[in-house]
Design a protein around this motif. Sequence first.
Motif, PDB file in Angstrom:
ATOM      1  N   ILE A  38       0.876  -1.227  -0.204  1.00 31.06           N
ATOM      2  CA  ILE A  38      -0.371   0.104  -0.388  1.00 31.06           C
ATOM      3  C   ILE A  38       0.982   1.278  -0.112  1.00 31.06           C
ATOM      4  N   SER A  39       0.681   1.842  -0.736  1.00 31.67           N
ATOM      5  CA  SER A  39       1.789   3.061  -0.777  1.00 31.67           C
ATOM      6  C   SER A  39       0.707   4.541  -0.671  1.00 31.67           C
ATOM      7  N   VAL A  40       1.613   4.929   0.657  1.00 36.07           N
ATOM      8  CA  VAL A  40       0.717   6.628   1.510  1.00 36.07           C
ATOM      9  C   VAL A  40       1.354   7.709   1.341  1.00 36.07           C
ATOM     10  N   CYS A  41       0.882   8.689   0.341  1.00 36.55           N
ATOM     11  CA  CYS A  41       1.809   9.723   0.086  1.00 36.55           C
ATOM     12  C   CYS A  41       1.133  10.734   0.686  1.00 36.55           C
ATOM     13  N   ASP A  42       1.715  11.525   0.647  1.00 31.82           N
ATOM     14  CA  ASP A  42       1.538  13.649   1.846  1.00 31.82           C
ATOM     15  C   ASP A  42       1.106  14.530   0.125  1.00 31.82           C
TER      16      ASP A  42
END
Length: 54
Positions: A38-42
């Motif tokens: 799962i990629s999480v980015c701001d």
Amino acid sequence: MQEDAVVKLRDNNQGIMENNIFQHKSFEKRLDEYHGEISVCDFDWGEPMGKELI
């Protein structure tokens, strides 16, 4: 083209052109494409410009 595809139609004086802009994926298809990451980015939306809640 699939039955549930979202398209954009436009007239370019030579006929109506169809652009496929989004294709819905079933849950099964999304699950097949998932590989355990799962990629999480701001995301920086910039400074508030109205009555946003911070």
